[in-house]
Design a protein around this motif. Structure first.
Motif, PDB file in Angstrom:
ATOM      1  N   PRO A   6       0.831  -1.207   0.000  1.00 50.80           N
ATOM      2  CA  PRO A   6       0.000   0.000   0.000  1.00 50.80           C
ATOM      3  C   PRO A   6       0.871   1.264   0.000  1.00 50.80           C
ATOM      4  N   ARG A  44      -8.331  -0.677  11.520  1.00 51.21           N
ATOM      5  CA  ARG A  44      -7.047  -1.245  11.908  1.00 51.21           C
ATOM      6  C   ARG A  44      -6.076  -0.160  12.364  1.00 51.21           C
ATOM      7  N   LYS A  64      -1.182   2.229  11.110  1.00 50.18           N
ATOM      8  CA  LYS A  64      -2.114   1.285  10.498  1.00 50.18           C
ATOM      9  C   LYS A  64      -1.314   0.054  10.128  1.00 50.18           C
ATOM     10  N   LYS A  65      -1.733  -1.077  10.709  1.00 54.49           N
ATOM     11  CA  LYS A  65      -1.170  -2.368  10.319  1.00 54.49           C
ATOM     12  C   LYS A  65      -2.209  -3.009   9.403  1.00 54.49           C
ATOM     13  N   TYR A  66      -1.834  -3.190   8.163  1.00 52.37           N
ATOM     14  CA  TYR A  66      -2.747  -3.797   7.196  1.00 52.37           C
ATOM     15  C   TYR A  66      -2.903  -5.281   7.511  1.00 52.37           C
TER      16      TYR A  66
END
Length: 163
Positions: A6, A44, A64-66
């Motif tokens: 991302p 998240r 943000k941890k995907y």
């Protein structure tokens, strides 16, 4: 087909272990940081306040941890905040947890507080899977829990109980 990262994210490979506190050397509070996390409802996102216990200096970030395809590695992004920006976000609904973080060799040791008191975990972090797998695991690591979702920060905050 390679996985697309991302925009603005970077890869983080982490391994997580349960620690036997009795086998661990004494931890130096003078070099510890208090981490206070808010896992914001509905996504998240994690809001974090970090306090250096020796100096009292604070820093703040939104992460943000995907959702990872593999529990060992996943994309993550951080945005650093000032105190005012942190205060605006800190009123959002979510689940909180607090811990003291120590560095021991190439590992971070998290000593949880509050409802999770008694839980001690260790993590080693690298930029890829192969580097993460090359870490020598110390004897004070009882069991690897990398692939157990119950030991992720998000899940610990939701349950407020030691798995």
């Amino acid at each position: 087909m390679p996985v697309t990262l991302p925009k603005y994210a970077h890869w983080v490979a982490e391994r997580r272990f349960l620690v036997d506190p009795k086998a661990l050397q004494a931890l130096d509070l003078g070099h510890a940081r208090r981490i206070e996390d808010l896992y914001i409802d509905g996504g998240r996102l994690r809001l974090r306040a970090i306090t250096d216990l020796a100096t009292g200096e604070k820093s703040f970030k939104l992460a943000k941890k995907y959702a990872p395809d593999n529990p060992l590695i996943g994309p993550m992004t951080n945005l650093y905040l000032n105190a005012d920006e942190y205060a605006v976000l800190n009123v959002l609904p979510g689940q909180r947890l607090s811990k003291r973080r120590h560095k021991v060799g190439g590992f971070t040791i998290d000593v949880f507080e509050g409802a999770l008191e008694g839980l001690v975990t260790a993590e080693c972090e690298a930029t890829n899977r192969m580097a993460a797998m090359r870490f020598d695991v110390p004897a004070w690591c009882k069991r690897e829990v990398t692939s157990e979702p119950a030991y992720t920060g998000w899940q610990l905050a939701q349950n407020q109980a030691i798995p």
